[in-house]
Design a protein around this motif. Sequence first.
Motif, PDB file in Angstrom:
ATOM      1  N   MET A   1       0.916  -1.362   0.108  1.00 16.92           N
ATOM      2  CA  MET A   1       0.150  -0.026  -0.116  1.00 16.92           C
ATOM      3  C   MET A   1       0.728   1.229  -0.070  1.00 16.92           C
ATOM      4  O   MET A   1       1.915   1.486   1.013  1.00 16.92           O
ATOM      5  CB  MET A   1      -0.999  -0.209   1.335  1.00 16.92           C
ATOM      6  CG  MET A   1      -1.804   1.139   1.356  1.00 16.92           C
ATOM      7  SD  MET A   1      -2.911   1.168   2.702  1.00 16.92           S
ATOM      8  CE  MET A   1      -4.178  -0.123   2.488  1.00 16.92           C
ATOM      9  N   GLU A   2       0.646   2.193  -0.902  1.00 17.57           N
ATOM     10  CA  GLU A   2       1.459   3.484  -1.180  1.00 17.57           C
ATOM     11  C   GLU A   2       0.633   4.463  -0.542  1.00 17.57           C
ATOM     12  O   GLU A   2      -0.729   4.663  -0.911  1.00 17.57           O
ATOM     13  CB  GLU A   2       1.756   3.661  -2.618  1.00 17.57           C
ATOM     14  CG  GLU A   2       2.593   4.835  -2.669  1.00 17.57           C
ATOM     15  CD  GLU A   2       2.958   5.366  -3.926  1.00 17.57           C
ATOM     16  OE1 GLU A   2       4.091   6.254  -3.991  1.00 17.57           O
ATOM     17  OE2 GLU A   2       2.425   4.932  -4.915  1.00 17.57           O
ATOM     18  N   VAL A   3       0.928   5.277   0.161  1.00 23.09           N
ATOM     19  CA  VAL A   3       0.367   6.295   1.110  1.00 23.09           C
ATOM     20  C   VAL A   3       0.936   7.616   0.778  1.00 23.09           C
ATOM     21  O   VAL A   3       2.123   7.825   0.714  1.00 23.09           O
ATOM     22  CB  VAL A   3       0.261   6.218   2.393  1.00 23.09           C
ATOM     23  CG1 VAL A   3      -0.473   7.424   3.195  1.00 23.09           C
ATOM     24  CG2 VAL A   3      -0.131   4.977   3.083  1.00 23.09           C
ATOM     25  N   ILE A   4       0.196   8.426  -0.044  1.00 25.63           N
ATOM     26  CA  ILE A   4       0.457   9.689  -0.429  1.00 25.63           C
ATOM     27  C   ILE A   4      -0.033  11.013   0.361  1.00 25.63           C
ATOM     28  O   ILE A   4      -1.276  10.962   0.026  1.00 25.63           O
ATOM     29  CB  ILE A   4       0.282   9.883  -2.029  1.00 25.63           C
ATOM     30  CG1 ILE A   4       0.970   8.916  -2.803  1.00 25.63           C
ATOM     31  CG2 ILE A   4       0.927  11.257  -2.625  1.00 25.63           C
ATOM     32  CD1 ILE A   4       0.776   8.857  -4.372  1.00 25.63           C
ATOM     33  N   ILE A   5       0.670  11.563   0.927  1.00 25.25           N
ATOM     34  CA  ILE A   5       0.108  12.885   1.754  1.00 25.25           C
ATOM     35  C   ILE A   5       0.277  14.032   0.940  1.00 25.25           C
ATOM     36  O   ILE A   5       1.624  14.616   0.670  1.00 25.25           O
ATOM     37  CB  ILE A   5       0.780  12.942   3.016  1.00 25.25           C
ATOM     38  CG1 ILE A   5       0.305  11.401   3.687  1.00 25.25           C
ATOM     39  CG2 ILE A   5       0.301  14.073   4.003  1.00 25.25           C
ATOM     40  CD1 ILE A   5       1.216  11.426   5.201  1.00 25.25           C
ATOM     41  N   THR A   6      -0.823  14.815   0.449  1.00 25.05           N
ATOM     42  CA  THR A   6      -0.441  16.048  -0.378  1.00 25.05           C
ATOM     43  C   THR A   6      -1.627  16.803  -0.200  1.00 25.05           C
ATOM     44  O   THR A   6      -2.389  16.619   0.766  1.00 25.05           O
ATOM     45  CB  THR A   6      -0.453  15.221  -1.709  1.00 25.05           C
ATOM     46  OG1 THR A   6       0.070  16.234  -2.788  1.00 25.05           O
ATOM     47  CG2 THR A   6      -1.716  14.825  -2.211  1.00 25.05           C
ATOM     48  N   SER A   7      -1.456  17.958  -0.779  1.00 24.51           N
ATOM     49  CA  SER A   7      -2.701  18.806  -0.959  1.00 24.51           C
ATOM     50  C   SER A   7      -3.976  18.534  -1.582  1.00 24.51           C
ATOM     51  O   SER A   7      -4.009  17.659  -2.275  1.00 24.51           O
ATOM     52  CB  SER A   7      -2.324  20.217  -1.324  1.00 24.51           C
ATOM     53  OG  SER A   7      -2.190  20.041  -2.988  1.00 24.51           O
ATOM     54  N   GLU A   8      -4.987  18.834  -1.112  1.00 29.74           N
ATOM     55  CA  GLU A   8      -6.531  18.225  -1.587  1.00 29.74           C
ATOM     56  C   GLU A   8      -6.420  18.672  -3.025  1.00 29.74           C
ATOM     57  O   GLU A   8      -6.906  18.012  -3.987  1.00 29.74           O
ATOM     58  CB  GLU A   8      -7.533  18.979  -0.784  1.00 29.74           C
ATOM     59  CG  GLU A   8      -9.021  18.648  -1.362  1.00 29.74           C
ATOM     60  CD  GLU A   8      -9.916  19.060  -0.766  1.00 29.74           C
ATOM     61  OE1 GLU A   8     -11.340  18.771  -1.168  1.00 29.74           O
ATOM     62  OE2 GLU A   8      -9.809  19.926   0.341  1.00 29.74           O
ATOM     63  N   GLU A   9      -5.842  20.027  -3.312  1.00 27.47           N
ATOM     64  CA  GLU A   9      -5.911  20.611  -4.742  1.00 27.47           C
ATOM     65  C   GLU A   9      -5.182  19.496  -5.756  1.00 27.47           C
ATOM     66  O   GLU A   9      -5.493  19.474  -6.824  1.00 27.47           O
ATOM     67  CB  GLU A   9      -5.447  22.086  -4.855  1.00 27.47           C
ATOM     68  CG  GLU A   9      -6.229  23.048  -3.871  1.00 27.47           C
ATOM     69  CD  GLU A   9      -6.079  22.671  -2.411  1.00 27.47           C
ATOM     70  OE1 GLU A   9      -6.958  23.438  -1.987  1.00 27.47           O
ATOM     71  OE2 GLU A   9      -5.208  22.416  -1.952  1.00 27.47           O
ATOM     72  N   SER A  10      -3.910  18.920  -5.355  1.00 25.72           N
ATOM     73  CA  SER A  10      -3.215  18.052  -6.248  1.00 25.72           C
ATOM     74  C   SER A  10      -3.671  16.729  -6.392  1.00 25.72           C
ATOM     75  O   SER A  10      -3.249  16.011  -7.405  1.00 25.72           O
ATOM     76  CB  SER A  10      -1.770  18.104  -5.726  1.00 25.72           C
ATOM     77  OG  SER A  10      -1.746  17.482  -4.466  1.00 25.72           O
ATOM     78  N   ILE A  11      -4.702  16.262  -5.622  1.00 25.66           N
ATOM     79  CA  ILE A  11      -5.006  14.978  -5.738  1.00 25.66           C
ATOM     80  C   ILE A  11      -5.729  14.485  -6.901  1.00 25.66           C
ATOM     81  O   ILE A  11      -5.377  13.281  -7.700  1.00 25.66           O
ATOM     82  CB  ILE A  11      -5.908  14.611  -4.465  1.00 25.66           C
ATOM     83  CG1 ILE A  11      -5.248  14.348  -3.093  1.00 25.66           C
ATOM     84  CG2 ILE A  11      -6.857  13.355  -4.782  1.00 25.66           C
ATOM     85  CD1 ILE A  11      -6.140  14.308  -1.951  1.00 25.66           C
ATOM     86  N   GLY A  12      -6.488  15.253  -7.621  1.00 23.09           N
ATOM     87  CA  GLY A  12      -7.267  15.305  -8.769  1.00 23.09           C
ATOM     88  C   GLY A  12      -6.251  15.148  -9.851  1.00 23.09           C
ATOM     89  O   GLY A  12      -6.374  14.075 -10.899  1.00 23.09           O
ATOM     90  N   ASP A  13      -5.249  15.793 -10.006  1.00 22.14           N
ATOM     91  CA  ASP A  13      -4.241  15.545 -10.985  1.00 22.14           C
ATOM     92  C   ASP A  13      -3.320  14.343 -10.896  1.00 22.14           C
ATOM     93  O   ASP A  13      -2.997  13.709 -11.777  1.00 22.14           O
ATOM     94  CB  ASP A  13      -3.409  16.776 -11.516  1.00 22.14           C
ATOM     95  CG  ASP A  13      -3.835  18.135 -11.961  1.00 22.14           C
ATOM     96  OD1 ASP A  13      -4.770  17.586 -12.906  1.00 22.14           O
ATOM     97  OD2 ASP A  13      -3.900  19.311 -11.600  1.00 22.14           O
ATOM     98  N   LEU A  14      -3.148  13.951  -9.972  1.00 20.44           N
ATOM     99  CA  LEU A  14      -2.045  12.772  -9.523  1.00 20.44           C
ATOM    100  C   LEU A  14      -3.172  11.532  -9.928  1.00 20.44           C
ATOM    101  O   LEU A  14      -2.615  10.525 -10.619  1.00 20.44           O
ATOM    102  CB  LEU A  14      -1.885  12.605  -8.174  1.00 20.44           C
ATOM    103  CG  LEU A  14      -0.831  13.721  -7.523  1.00 20.44           C
ATOM    104  CD1 LEU A  14      -0.711  13.559  -5.987  1.00 20.44           C
ATOM    105  CD2 LEU A  14       0.467  13.489  -8.201  1.00 20.44           C
ATOM    106  N   VAL A  15      -4.025  11.485  -9.652  1.00 23.96           N
ATOM    107  CA  VAL A  15      -5.112  10.333  -9.741  1.00 23.96           C
ATOM    108  C   VAL A  15      -5.410  10.391 -11.457  1.00 23.96           C
ATOM    109  O   VAL A  15      -5.328   9.417 -12.115  1.00 23.96           O
ATOM    110  CB  VAL A  15      -6.491  10.167  -9.512  1.00 23.96           C
ATOM    111  CG1 VAL A  15      -7.098   8.948  -9.576  1.00 23.96           C
ATOM    112  CG2 VAL A  15      -6.113  10.132  -7.912  1.00 23.96           C
ATOM    113  N   ALA A  16      -5.417  11.439 -11.996  1.00 21.43           N
ATOM    114  CA  ALA A  16      -5.829  11.625 -13.513  1.00 21.43           C
ATOM    115  C   ALA A  16      -4.441  11.301 -14.412  1.00 21.43           C
ATOM    116  O   ALA A  16      -4.559  10.675 -15.332  1.00 21.43           O
ATOM    117  CB  ALA A  16      -6.178  13.116 -13.991  1.00 21.43           C
ATOM    118  N   ASP A  17      -3.542  11.528 -13.808  1.00 18.62           N
ATOM    119  CA  ASP A  17      -2.127  10.881 -14.507  1.00 18.62           C
ATOM    120  C   ASP A  17      -2.076   9.383 -14.488  1.00 18.62           C
ATOM    121  O   ASP A  17      -1.750   8.940 -15.449  1.00 18.62           O
ATOM    122  CB  ASP A  17      -0.976  11.345 -13.672  1.00 18.62           C
ATOM    123  CG  ASP A  17      -0.873  12.895 -13.652  1.00 18.62           C
ATOM    124  OD1 ASP A  17      -1.258  13.607 -14.622  1.00 18.62           O
ATOM    125  OD2 ASP A  17       0.200  13.465 -12.880  1.00 18.62           O
TER     126      ASP A  17
END
Length: 258
Positions: A1-17
Amino acid sequence: MEVIITSEESIGDLVADDIAALLARKPDAVLGLATGSSPLRIYDALAARVAAGALSFSQARGFTLDEYVGLSSGHPCSYRTVIDADLVSRVDFADGAVRAPDGTAGDLAMEAGSYDRAIAEAGGVDLQILGIGTDGHIAFNEPGSSLASRTRVKTLTEQTRRDNARFFGGDVDAVPRHCLTQGLGTIMEARHIVLVATGKGKAEAVHHLVEGAVSALWPATILQHHPHVTVLVDEAAASRLQLAGYYRYAYANRSAVS
């Protein structure tokens, strides 16, 4: 399990990638689509890429996680209606490429079995998007759900109905008491699971998901047994994680691993 702690604003683009990379190598990929607040930034990012001509869902297919029992497909709170508004109508899926369970079926048990078979016949889900409830449920697998469960009818807890009342004008009595949901065993068959959680209200559930014992009391903990899970959380949702420093370190250094 990979856990990525980031800003709420960046989550959309990370998953879209991740979704864009999947579609680049497999244009006819099967996506598992969640509803609710958690995936909205993902869907916004995907819609923007389709509008810009950088991404296409024309060969892809999708399956939603769940549906309320008794709400017609045209009801504004039906998950069929919600996913159409949040994603399907904004991208270029082919007609009929996205399927949802039918919560108005005359035989709900038959519909549940048919839904599981349809996912299998499509080749299985390549990437499943998930949110998590404050009580640790994923899809509508409430605490106490069998960790091997298949798509079936479930009774919603009062906590879940209270949490979802905001979508029904704040009226908890308008929230149905039953749903048709993919089971934990069904969800676990997806090849890659991406779970998104934001806000302090999700912190306890995220703590159990990532660091707690696997237990039916916190259904999402079954994901600890999946070989490819990505958990994306903002600082507030990560606030109960005891190993947050390690997760940040591992993510910052993951490019060094071949």
